[in-house]
Design an enzyme around this catalytic site. Structure first.
Site, PDB file in Angstrom:
ATOM      1  N   ASN A 151       0.788  -1.239   0.000  1.00 16.61           N
ATOM      2  CA  ASN A 151       0.000   0.000   0.000  1.00 16.61           C
ATOM      3  C   ASN A 151       0.821   1.291   0.000  1.00 16.61           C
ATOM      4  O   ASN A 151       0.334   2.327  -0.432  1.00 16.61           O
ATOM      5  CB  ASN A 151      -1.034  -0.010   1.126  1.00 16.61           C
ATOM      6  N   GLY A 227       2.713  -5.364   7.377  1.00 18.78           N
ATOM      7  CA  GLY A 227       1.706  -6.107   6.624  1.00 18.78           C
ATOM      8  C   GLY A 227       0.555  -6.498   7.522  1.00 18.78           C
ATOM      9  O   GLY A 227       0.297  -5.853   8.541  1.00 18.78           O
ATOM     10  N   SER A 228      -0.113  -7.560   7.138  1.00 17.07           N
ATOM     11  CA  SER A 228      -1.337  -7.946   7.848  1.00 17.07           C
ATOM     12  C   SER A 228      -1.025  -8.651   9.170  1.00 17.07           C
ATOM     13  O   SER A 228       0.003  -9.311   9.295  1.00 17.07           O
ATOM     14  CB  SER A 228      -2.158  -8.869   6.955  1.00 17.07           C
ATOM     15  N   GLU A 247       4.658  -4.111  12.084  1.00 18.34           N
ATOM     16  CA  GLU A 247       3.773  -2.953  11.872  1.00 18.34           C
ATOM     17  C   GLU A 247       2.553  -3.493  11.141  1.00 18.34           C
ATOM     18  O   GLU A 247       2.612  -3.770   9.940  1.00 18.34           O
ATOM     19  CB  GLU A 247       4.479  -1.881  11.027  1.00 18.34           C
ATOM     20  N   LEU A 248       1.462  -3.672  11.884  1.00 15.28           N
ATOM     21  CA  LEU A 248       0.322  -4.410  11.316  1.00 15.28           C
ATOM     22  C   LEU A 248      -0.899  -3.512  11.106  1.00 15.28           C
ATOM     23  O   LEU A 248      -0.778  -2.301  11.093  1.00 15.28           O
ATOM     24  CB  LEU A 248       0.013  -5.596  12.238  1.00 15.28           C
ATOM     25  N   CYS A 281      -2.974   1.751   6.591  1.00 17.54           N
ATOM     26  CA  CYS A 281      -3.115   1.065   7.893  1.00 17.54           C
ATOM     27  C   CYS A 281      -3.807   1.937   8.925  1.00 17.54           C
ATOM     28  O   CYS A 281      -4.428   1.424   9.852  1.00 17.54           O
ATOM     29  CB  CYS A 281      -1.755   0.604   8.394  1.00 17.54           C
ATOM     30  N   GLU A 375     -10.399  -5.097   9.927  1.00 16.94           N
ATOM     31  CA  GLU A 375      -9.796  -4.038   9.112  1.00 16.94           C
ATOM     32  C   GLU A 375     -10.357  -4.156   7.701  1.00 16.94           C
ATOM     33  O   GLU A 375     -10.109  -5.160   7.028  1.00 16.94           O
ATOM     34  CB  GLU A 375      -8.276  -4.222   9.084  1.00 16.94           C
TER      35      GLU A 375
END
Ligand code: NAP
Length: 474
Positions: A151, A227-228, A247-248, A281, A375
């Site tokens: 993204n 990512g997820s 970093e989710l 995010c 999300e």
């Protein structure tokens, strides 16, 4: 055009290739190499061998390479934005903003490279600590495995590559399969900027083969992943004793208190909800508005949303373009349908045209609907009514995620209450949760991850604190 892997300072071909198509019009943009395990092995070996050189390189030299990268990227920023727009379907004006931020991220990295230091300690504060001089230093930890999402394909690579180079580490980078071109572009510029061979290696291919090999190799000392949550958990389970920063995702929320001049905040809220099609995010997904201003807020928000232009990411008029994949279009629409069936009202949007989901505003949702508790990562926002700040904070905290949250209020007590009670990594007072500049500490709590980015903070994660104690009485 056939692209190549970047290993040990050389561009090398692979045995297999996969076509990369534009998410917007499905046209093939490039042929992307699929790295084999042997290719990843070579990349890790190259990073391992280059480590000593990077670790011993004077800080001003590391800073200089990054400054040169900043200059080169600035010269080619339109080209960089076009790459992002093509591979990620990010509207070109938003892609240009990403490139500007990427420049900032590398600029901060160049500056931070010169500010890495420890501190002097007073050991005589403890009985037995007399006659000793003590200080700490920060040392690079070695090969860093960086795995990045689609993204923000350029700036999120920068958040890993910039601090890693600044702190004297080496990197094996696996970009998202849909957005490898931005990563190749940066590797090309870094080579031109004088980065030693092997200090950065870019290997493309699937997460389950390339990503897995990077995560499991013993020479890789740290994994920095964005990512997820699902993949983040898998990585953490496999990483063993490696350092890991994650970093989710999130379902970020905003509180709008009574007494706020609603009209003045609407354009910013709409941008926060729909920028990059909501694939951010900290995209604004849930809005809790005080009942005294709720109707005014909803009306103005819907009106502003309906002004957005959807279309080709390369068109400067476009605000909202295609989602990253057909699968995501189907998922987002099915979540909207599920919400409708259980009582949600669609105030605007709700449909897809090809791969573009219309900017959608939902009302009357319930906390257990997927559009609320998961999300959504699409252009969908829900707006709900609350009667007090306490209730709003409770709704915001009723989430498995906790990245950032925002509150617009004129009441200092409400602002401080929210700052204290919101269970997130960052509270934005009088702004949307989507606010980020690239040197601030950034990261989440709960399933939004662990560790912090923002150059100075990422450097702390990427270095080891070493203590030196000198006994002056020997
Ligand atoms: P993703 O599906 O988790 O993929 C992220 C990266 O992990 C990709 O490079 C992917 O490779 C790789 N990967 C997949 N499976 C793997 C495995 N088993 N082992 C190692 N690597 C693996 O995420 P995404 O769809 O690209 O990005 C969206 C998510 O990122 C959202 O949840 C969003 O909130 C989050 N995000 C968080 C932040 C933050 O700073 N907190 C910022 C941006 C995005 P492939 O592409 O080859 O599958």
């Amino acid at each position: 055009m056939k692209r190549k892997l970047f290993i040990n300072g050389s561009w090398v071909g692979a045995e297999h290739y996969a076509p990369l198509s534009s998410p917007y019009d499905k046209k093939v943009i490039a042929e992307i190499p699929i790295a084999s395990e042997a290719d990843v092995e070579k990349a890790i070996e190259a990073a391992h061998n280059a480590f000593l050189k990077m670790a011993k390189m004077p800080k001003h030299e590391r800073g200089h390479i990054l400054e040169k990268l900043v200059m080169l990227l600035d010269k080619r920023k339109e080209e960089a934005a076009e790459i992002i727009a093509k591979e990620a379907a990010k509207p070109i004006k938003t892609a240009l903003e990403e490139v500007q931020r990427t420049i900032q991220t590398y600029k901060f990295s160049a500056e931070e490279a010169k500010r890495i230091h420890g501190e002097a300690l007073s050991l005589d504060a403890a009985p037995g600590g007399e006659n000793r001089t003590a200080y700490t230093v920060r040392e690079p930890i070695g090969v860093i495995g960086a795995i990045t999402p689609f993204n923000f394909p350029m700036n999120l690579v920068a958040h890993k590559v910039g601090p890693a180079i600044a702190s004297g580490n080496t990197i094996v980078l696996k970009p998202a399969s849909q957005t490898p071109l931005s990563a190749f572009f940066i590797a090309e510029l870094l080579q031109e900027a004088g980065l030693p061979d092997g200090a950065l290696n870019v290997v493309t291919g699937s997460g389950s083969i390339v990503g897995k090999k990077i995560v499991e190799d013993e020479r890789v000392k740290m994994i920095t992943f964005t990512g997820s949550p699902q993949v983040g958990k898998e990585i953490r389970n496999k990483a063993g004793l490696k350092r890991v920063t994650l970093e989710l995702g999130s379902n970020s929320a905003l509180i709008v208190d009574e007494g706020i001049d609603v009209k003045s905040i609407i354009p910013r809220c709409v941008k926060g909800a729909f920028s990059n099609q909501g694939q951010v995010c900290i995209s604004l997904q849930r809005i809790y508005v005080h009942e005294h201003v709720y109707d005014e807020f909803v009306n103005a928000f819907v009106k502003e949303t309906e002004k957005l232009t959807t279309g080709d990411p390369l068109d400067f008029q476009t605000d909202v373009s295609a989602l990253i994949s057909e699968h995501d279009v189907i998922r987002v629409i099915s979540w909207i349908e599920e919400a409708k069936k259980t009582g949600a009202i669609v105030a605007t949007g709700g449909n897809a045209k090809g791969n573009i989901v219309e900017p959608t505003v939902l009302l009357n949702t319930k906390p257990d609907m997927k559009v609320s508790c998961q999300e959504i990562f699409g252009p969908v926002v829900l707006i709900e009514k609350v009667s007090s700040i306490e209730q709003a904070v409770e709704y915001v905290n009723d989430s498995r995620y906790g990245l950032q949250a925002g509150i617009y209020t004129k009441n200092i007590h409400h602002a401080l209450y929210a700052a204290e009670e919101l269970k997130v990594g960052g509270v934005m007072i009088n702004d949307i949760p989507t606010f980020r500049v690239d040197h601030m500490p950034y990261g989440g709590v709960k399933e939004s991850g662990m560790g912090r980015e923002g150059i100075k903070y990422a450097i702390e994660e990427m270095t080891e604190l070493k203590l030196v104690v000198i006994n002056r009485q020997v």
